[in-house]
Design a protein around this motif. Structure first.
Motif, short mmCIF file in Angstrom:
data_model
loop_
_atom_site.label_atom_id
_atom_site.label_comp_id
_atom_site.label_asym_id
_atom_site.label_seq_id
_atom_site.Cartn_x
_atom_site.Cartn_y
_atom_site.Cartn_z
N GLY A 143 13.35 30.95 12.59
CA GLY A 143 12.65 29.74 12.73
C GLY A 143 11.61 29.56 12.43
N GLN A 144 10.77 30.65 12.10
CA GLN A 144 9.28 30.49 11.51
C GLN A 144 9.26 29.61 10.30
OE1 GLN A 144 7.63 34.13 10.41
NE2 GLN A 144 5.75 33.48 10.29
N LEU A 145 8.30 28.61 9.98
CA LEU A 145 8.02 27.79 9.16
C LEU A 145 7.71 28.71 7.90
CD1 LEU A 145 8.21 24.62 8.40
CD2 LEU A 145 5.83 24.60 9.00
N SER A 146 8.23 28.43 6.70
CA SER A 146 7.88 28.86 5.47
C SER A 146 7.11 28.02 4.72
CB SER A 146 9.03 29.34 4.42
OG SER A 146 8.70 29.48 3.31
N SER A 147 7.47 26.69 4.40
CA SER A 147 6.83 25.46 3.76
C SER A 147 7.03 24.44 4.26
CB SER A 147 6.67 25.69 2.48
OG SER A 147 8.13 25.60 2.06
N GLN A 148 6.51 23.26 4.17
CA GLN A 148 6.75 21.85 4.57
C GLN A 148 6.55 20.97 3.54
OE1 GLN A 148 4.53 19.49 7.86
NE2 GLN A 148 6.29 19.96 9.20
N GLU A 149 7.51 19.95 3.38
CA GLU A 149 7.37 18.97 2.26
C GLU A 149 7.57 17.45 3.10
OE1 GLU A 149 10.29 17.52 -1.03
OE2 GLU A 149 9.21 19.30 -1.59
N ILE A 150 6.66 16.65 2.94
CA ILE A 150 6.60 15.27 3.45
C ILE A 150 6.72 14.38 2.21
CG2 ILE A 150 5.53 13.77 4.74
CD1 ILE A 150 4.24 15.76 6.43
N THR A 151 7.69 13.44 2.33
CA THR A 151 8.06 12.36 1.24
C THR A 151 7.80 10.95 2.04
OG1 THR A 151 9.08 13.77 -0.12
CG2 THR A 151 9.36 11.41 -0.60
N TYR A 152 6.86 10.16 1.70
CA TYR A 152 6.72 8.81 2.01
C TYR A 152 7.77 8.01 0.94
CZ TYR A 152 2.94 9.81 5.25
OH TYR A 152 2.12 10.26 6.03
N ASN A 153 8.66 7.39 1.46
CA ASN A 153 9.61 6.67 0.75
C ASN A 153 9.36 5.11 0.92
OD1 ASN A 153 11.38 8.69 -0.36
ND2 ASN A 153 12.29 8.83 1.77
N LEU A 154 8.73 4.50 -0.06
CA LEU A 154 8.38 3.07 0.08
C LEU A 154 8.89 2.20 -0.70
CD1 LEU A 154 4.41 4.12 0.12
CD2 LEU A 154 5.85 4.10 1.89
N ASN A 155 9.32 0.96 -0.26
CA ASN A 155 9.77 -0.17 -1.24
C ASN A 155 8.73 -0.80 -1.91
OD1 ASN A 155 8.68 -2.20 0.51
ND2 ASN A 155 10.46 -2.02 1.79
N SER A 156 9.13 -1.77 -2.77
CA SER A 156 8.21 -2.54 -3.63
C SER A 156 6.86 -3.26 -2.79
CB SER A 156 8.98 -3.42 -4.59
OG SER A 156 9.57 -4.54 -3.98
N ASN A 157 7.19 -3.61 -1.60
CA ASN A 157 6.24 -4.23 -0.88
C ASN A 157 5.01 -3.33 -0.33
OD1 ASN A 157 7.56 -6.78 -0.88
ND2 ASN A 157 8.66 -6.71 0.71
N TRP A 158 5.26 -2.08 -0.62
CA TRP A 158 4.01 -1.29 0.08
C TRP A 158 2.97 -1.13 -1.33
CZ3 TRP A 158 3.40 1.55 4.43
CH2 TRP A 158 4.37 1.33 5.32
N HIS A 159 1.73 -0.97 -0.84
CA HIS A 159 0.60 -0.54 -1.56
C HIS A 159 -0.18 0.40 -1.11
CE1 HIS A 159 1.03 -4.71 -3.56
NE2 HIS A 159 1.50 -5.05 -2.46
N ILE A 160 -0.68 1.22 -2.24
CA ILE A 160 -1.40 2.59 -1.54
C ILE A 160 -2.88 2.35 -2.22
CG2 ILE A 160 -1.35 5.08 -1.97
CD1 ILE A 160 1.43 4.96 -2.93
N VAL A 161 -3.54 2.54 -1.15
CA VAL A 161 -4.95 2.04 -1.30
C VAL A 161 -5.93 2.80 -0.30
CG1 VAL A 161 -4.50 -0.42 -1.89
CG2 VAL A 161 -5.04 0.16 0.31
N THR A 162 -7.21 2.82 -0.72
CA THR A 162 -8.27 3.47 0.09
C THR A 162 -8.78 2.69 1.05
OG1 THR A 162 -9.84 3.09 -1.59
CG2 THR A 162 -8.82 5.07 -1.96
N LYS A 163 -9.51 3.19 2.11
CA LYS A 163 -10.07 2.19 2.92
C LYS A 163 -11.20 1.16 2.39
CE LYS A 163 -11.76 5.40 5.55
NZ LYS A 163 -12.01 6.21 6.70
N SER A 164 -11.90 1.70 1.26
CA SER A 164 -12.80 0.68 0.64
C SER A 164 -11.95 -0.34 -0.21
CB SER A 164 -13.57 1.45 -0.35
OG SER A 164 -13.15 2.28 -1.10
N GLN A 165 -10.94 0.11 -0.91
CA GLN A 165 -10.10 -0.91 -1.66
C GLN A 165 -9.48 -1.85 -0.82
OE1 GLN A 165 -7.38 1.97 -3.55
NE2 GLN A 165 -8.79 2.25 -5.24
N LEU A 166 -8.99 -1.34 0.44
CA LEU A 166 -8.53 -2.39 1.50
C LEU A 166 -9.62 -3.37 1.86
CD1 LEU A 166 -6.07 -3.29 3.24
CD2 LEU A 166 -6.74 -1.70 4.83
N LYS A 167 -10.84 -3.03 2.11
CA LYS A 167 -11.89 -3.92 2.58
C LYS A 167 -12.21 -4.98 1.47
CE LYS A 167 -16.51 -3.45 4.47
NZ LYS A 167 -17.61 -2.67 4.91
#
Length: 227
Positions: A143-167
């Protein structure tokens, strides 16, 4: 089991040596060393194990929702001399922001999805058969963890921005000239849709959906321009 055998071989082997039964005593001590070698192989090299993947999916909510445009905040964070990428979202129904750092894990973003969720893949170790599981009882490889992969699945309404870009986007959206431009874009978009299908104008519910969709698109263009 190997841990118990190691202790037993060590104790009995020493006792036999004190009783002058050198051959049997040395044999048990050698057996103890062999057991220890297998324990070290298992602990350091994952001997006797194979990898498997356990996947779980969690729904996510945006840090901000601007007229239907959902925001995932991505920010660079420096720890010492190493720079990591942080990804911030919320859990649906909760106000606190949850941040994932690509430290000791791989983080991916899939923008070609129909859903909004976070897929977590945990690659873990497990023993190959019952005998090995029994032998290595008490050792933490199962049960020891070898590695982990996280995937964000986003539809077309999502925007990926920094805090400064959002401001910056928020500031631009408040400007009168921007609001006027958005209004004009919405009117043009709706007009073009009705021109293609005149029956849309006769249904208030459909017309409202068209306007909302056009507004989301126009505001989204402003957010993207702030990147």
């Amino acid at each position: 089991m190997l841990i118990i055998l190691t202790v037993v071989f060590a104790v009995v082997g020493v006792i036999l040596l004190f009783k002058k039964q050198h051959v049997l005593g040395i044999t048990l001590l050698v057996s103890m060393l062999i057991c220890q070698s297998f324990i070290l192989l298992d602990a350091n090299k994952h001997y006797g194990t194979s990898k498997y993947t356990a996947t779980q999916t969690e729904q996510i909510a945006p840090v901000a929702n601007i007229k239907g445009n959902k925001i995932l905040v991505k920010e660079k964070i420096k720890q010492g001399k190493t720079e990591y990428q942080a990804y911030a979202t919320k859990t649906p129904g909760k106000s606190e922001i949850h941040t994932v750092l690509n430290k000791q894990k791989t983080v991916k973003i899939n923008t070609d999805s129909n859903d909004s969720n976070k897929e977590i893949k945990n690659i873990k170790y497990r023993y190959n058969d019952t005998i090995q599981k029994l032998l290595f009882t008490g050792i933490t490889n199962s049960g020891q963890l070898s590695s982990q992969e996280i995937t964000y699945n986003l539809n077309s309404n999502w925007h990926i921005v920094t805090k400064s870009q959002l401001k910056r986007a928020g500031k631009v959206l408040k400007e009168p000239k921007t609001q006027l431009a958005i209004k004009q874009d919405v009117e043009n978009d709706v007009h073009n849709q009705i021109k293609t299908d005149p029956t849309l104008a006769k249904n208030p519910a459909n017309l409202k959906k068209l306007e909302d969709k056009a507004l989301t698109k126009a505001v989204g263009n402003v957010i993207d321009s702030a990147k």
